[in-house]
Design a protein around this motif. Structure first.
Motif, PDB file in Angstrom:
ATOM      1  N   VAL A   6     -32.955  53.696 -55.466  1.00  0.00           N
ATOM      2  CA  VAL A   6     -32.261  53.576 -54.157  1.00  0.00           C
ATOM      3  C   VAL A   6     -32.382  54.884 -53.391  1.00  0.00           C
ATOM      4  CG1 VAL A   6     -30.654  51.825 -55.074  1.00  0.00           C
ATOM      5  CG2 VAL A   6     -30.085  54.294 -54.957  1.00  0.00           C
ATOM      6  N   GLU A   7     -32.298  54.638 -52.086  1.00  0.00           N
ATOM      7  CA  GLU A   7     -32.067  55.702 -51.124  1.00  0.00           C
ATOM      8  C   GLU A   7     -30.763  56.619 -51.527  1.00  0.00           C
ATOM      9  OE1 GLU A   7     -33.776  56.777 -47.965  1.00  0.00           O
ATOM     10  OE2 GLU A   7     -35.314  55.554 -49.130  1.00  0.00           O
ATOM     11  N   ALA A   8     -30.901  57.955 -51.554  1.00  0.00           N
ATOM     12  CA  ALA A   8     -29.872  58.950 -51.844  1.00  0.00           C
ATOM     13  C   ALA A   8     -28.514  58.436 -50.881  1.00  0.00           C
ATOM     14  CB  ALA A   8     -30.252  60.338 -51.919  1.00  0.00           C
ATOM     15  N   ALA A   9     -29.000  58.024 -49.793  1.00  0.00           N
ATOM     16  CA  ALA A   9     -27.704  57.971 -48.951  1.00  0.00           C
ATOM     17  C   ALA A   9     -26.929  56.758 -49.172  1.00  0.00           C
ATOM     18  CB  ALA A   9     -28.224  57.688 -47.549  1.00  0.00           C
ATOM     19  N   GLU A  10     -27.529  55.690 -50.189  1.00  0.00           N
ATOM     20  CA  GLU A  10     -26.643  54.673 -50.438  1.00  0.00           C
ATOM     21  C   GLU A  10     -25.731  54.798 -51.589  1.00  0.00           C
ATOM     22  OE1 GLU A  10     -28.648  51.280 -51.553  1.00  0.00           O
ATOM     23  OE2 GLU A  10     -30.343  51.416 -49.976  1.00  0.00           O
ATOM     24  N   ARG A  11     -25.707  56.106 -52.258  1.00  0.00           N
ATOM     25  CA  ARG A  11     -24.979  56.766 -53.306  1.00  0.00           C
ATOM     26  C   ARG A  11     -24.194  57.722 -53.103  1.00  0.00           C
ATOM     27  NH1 ARG A  11     -26.541  52.103 -55.055  1.00  0.00           N
ATOM     28  NH2 ARG A  11     -27.292  51.689 -56.770  1.00  0.00           N
ATOM     29  N   PHE A  12     -24.744  58.752 -52.328  1.00  0.00           N
ATOM     30  CA  PHE A  12     -24.238  59.979 -51.821  1.00  0.00           C
ATOM     31  C   PHE A  12     -23.421  60.100 -50.650  1.00  0.00           C
ATOM     32  CE2 PHE A  12     -26.854  61.373 -55.294  1.00  0.00           C
ATOM     33  CZ  PHE A  12     -26.456  62.407 -55.805  1.00  0.00           C
ATOM     34  N   ASP A  13     -22.249  60.795 -50.338  1.00  0.00           N
ATOM     35  CA  ASP A  13     -21.583  60.669 -49.235  1.00  0.00           C
ATOM     36  C   ASP A  13     -22.493  61.385 -48.004  1.00  0.00           C
ATOM     37  OD1 ASP A  13     -19.367  60.371 -50.902  1.00  0.00           O
ATOM     38  OD2 ASP A  13     -18.668  62.217 -50.573  1.00  0.00           O
ATOM     39  N   SER A  14     -23.007  62.556 -48.554  1.00  0.00           N
ATOM     40  CA  SER A  14     -23.906  63.300 -47.897  1.00  0.00           C
ATOM     41  C   SER A  14     -25.073  63.795 -48.549  1.00  0.00           C
ATOM     42  CB  SER A  14     -23.164  64.600 -47.624  1.00  0.00           C
ATOM     43  OG  SER A  14     -23.916  65.686 -47.144  1.00  0.00           O
ATOM     44  N   VAL A  15     -26.224  63.920 -47.715  1.00  0.00           N
ATOM     45  CA  VAL A  15     -27.674  63.890 -48.544  1.00  0.00           C
ATOM     46  C   VAL A  15     -28.281  65.054 -47.904  1.00  0.00           C
ATOM     47  CG1 VAL A  15     -27.807  61.588 -49.082  1.00  0.00           C
ATOM     48  CG2 VAL A  15     -28.603  62.127 -46.890  1.00  0.00           C
ATOM     49  N   ALA A  16     -27.740  65.932 -47.245  1.00  0.00           N
ATOM     50  CA  ALA A  16     -28.442  67.208 -46.680  1.00  0.00           C
ATOM     51  C   ALA A  16     -27.627  68.293 -46.417  1.00  0.00           C
ATOM     52  CB  ALA A  16     -29.049  66.910 -45.095  1.00  0.00           C
ATOM     53  N   PHE A  17     -28.353  69.279 -46.974  1.00  0.00           N
ATOM     54  CA  PHE A  17     -27.459  70.657 -47.158  1.00  0.00           C
ATOM     55  C   PHE A  17     -28.307  71.864 -46.123  1.00  0.00           C
ATOM     56  CE2 PHE A  17     -25.971  68.333 -50.801  1.00  0.00           C
ATOM     57  CZ  PHE A  17     -24.620  68.427 -50.781  1.00  0.00           C
ATOM     58  N   SER A  18     -27.811  72.774 -45.761  1.00  0.00           N
ATOM     59  CA  SER A  18     -28.441  73.765 -45.189  1.00  0.00           C
ATOM     60  C   SER A  18     -27.705  74.766 -44.665  1.00  0.00           C
ATOM     61  CB  SER A  18     -29.334  73.159 -43.872  1.00  0.00           C
ATOM     62  OG  SER A  18     -28.538  73.258 -42.793  1.00  0.00           O
ATOM     63  N   SER A  19     -28.463  75.959 -44.562  1.00  0.00           N
ATOM     64  CA  SER A  19     -27.715  77.255 -44.077  1.00  0.00           C
ATOM     65  C   SER A  19     -27.617  77.087 -42.709  1.00  0.00           C
ATOM     66  CB  SER A  19     -28.591  78.480 -44.620  1.00  0.00           C
ATOM     67  OG  SER A  19     -29.761  78.365 -44.116  1.00  0.00           O
ATOM     68  N   GLU A  20     -27.989  76.122 -41.990  1.00  0.00           N
ATOM     69  CA  GLU A  20     -27.966  76.337 -40.519  1.00  0.00           C
ATOM     70  C   GLU A  20     -26.412  75.816 -39.953  1.00  0.00           C
ATOM     71  OE1 GLU A  20     -31.694  73.756 -38.617  1.00  0.00           O
ATOM     72  OE2 GLU A  20     -30.433  72.615 -40.309  1.00  0.00           O
ATOM     73  N   ILE A  21     -26.224  76.677 -38.717  1.00  0.00           N
ATOM     74  CA  ILE A  21     -25.112  76.190 -38.093  1.00  0.00           C
ATOM     75  C   ILE A  21     -25.069  75.448 -36.988  1.00  0.00           C
ATOM     76  CG2 ILE A  21     -22.974  77.322 -37.027  1.00  0.00           C
ATOM     77  CD1 ILE A  21     -23.693  79.800 -38.972  1.00  0.00           C
ATOM     78  N   ILE A  22     -24.466  74.131 -36.919  1.00  0.00           N
ATOM     79  CA  ILE A  22     -24.626  73.300 -36.047  1.00  0.00           C
ATOM     80  C   ILE A  22     -23.400  73.068 -35.280  1.00  0.00           C
ATOM     81  CG2 ILE A  22     -25.143  70.913 -35.601  1.00  0.00           C
ATOM     82  CD1 ILE A  22     -26.920  71.041 -38.360  1.00  0.00           C
ATOM     83  N   ASP A  23     -23.172  73.450 -34.002  1.00  0.00           N
ATOM     84  CA  ASP A  23     -22.003  72.807 -33.347  1.00  0.00           C
ATOM     85  C   ASP A  23     -21.002  73.995 -33.761  1.00  0.00           C
ATOM     86  OD1 ASP A  23     -22.964  71.058 -31.605  1.00  0.00           O
ATOM     87  OD2 ASP A  23     -22.329  69.491 -33.130  1.00  0.00           O
ATOM     88  N   GLY A  24     -21.405  75.103 -34.310  1.00  0.00           N
ATOM     89  CA  GLY A  24     -20.461  76.100 -34.558  1.00  0.00           C
ATOM     90  C   GLY A  24     -19.919  76.029 -36.098  1.00  0.00           C
ATOM     91  N   ARG A  25     -20.450  74.823 -36.682  1.00  0.00           N
ATOM     92  CA  ARG A  25     -20.126  74.789 -38.229  1.00  0.00           C
ATOM     93  C   ARG A  25     -21.238  74.533 -39.103  1.00  0.00           C
ATOM     94  NH1 ARG A  25     -16.976  69.159 -38.201  1.00  0.00           N
ATOM     95  NH2 ARG A  25     -16.659  69.796 -40.477  1.00  0.00           N
TER      96      ARG A  25
END
Ligand SMILES: [Zn+2]
Length: 127
Positions: A6-25
């Protein structure tokens, strides 16, 4: 053995991690997998995917690990980093394949969860 992909998104709340800061978070450091058989939630951290996955160490029962390895060899994921676990509540063996990335203007890096593979016994499956 029955392999479920299955797609990871069907099992995990969140499927992307990064060091980027998006909208200050920054993005979350945690994600939860929900077992499709018993509903147990298992928490992982970004570190698990960034540091443990590239070592490709399996802690699954050997029969399940072999089945999943054979499946991966037939798909495009054979060489991808992965993380294995066994559900602590119902013992369902599972693996997620991930894709690390690096680059961008600020030298950002991160990891993306791609595909979850679960390996169930043919009998006694959840409805
Ligand atoms: Zn479970």
């Amino acid at each position: 053995m029955l392999i479920t992909q299955v797609e990871a998104a069907e099992r995990f709340d969140s499927v992307a991690f990064s060091s980027e800061i998006i909208d200050g978070r920054t993005t979350s450091m945690y994600t939860c997998y929900r077992c499709p058989r018993c509903g147990e939630r298992i928490q992982f951290t970004r570190r698990d995917f960034e540091e443990r996955a590239p070592r490709r160490l399996s802690n699954l029962p050997s029969e399940a690990a072999l089945e999943i390895d054979a499946w991966a060899a037939r798909s495009a994921l054979g060489d991808a980093p992965f993380l294995d676990w066994v559900c602590p509540a119902c013992s369902l063996p599972a693996r997620v394949y991930v894709q690390p990335w690096a680059g961008g203007r600020h030298g950002d890096h991160g990891v993306k969860l791609l595909t979850v593979v679960e390996c169930a016994q043919e009998q006694g499956q959840a409805p």
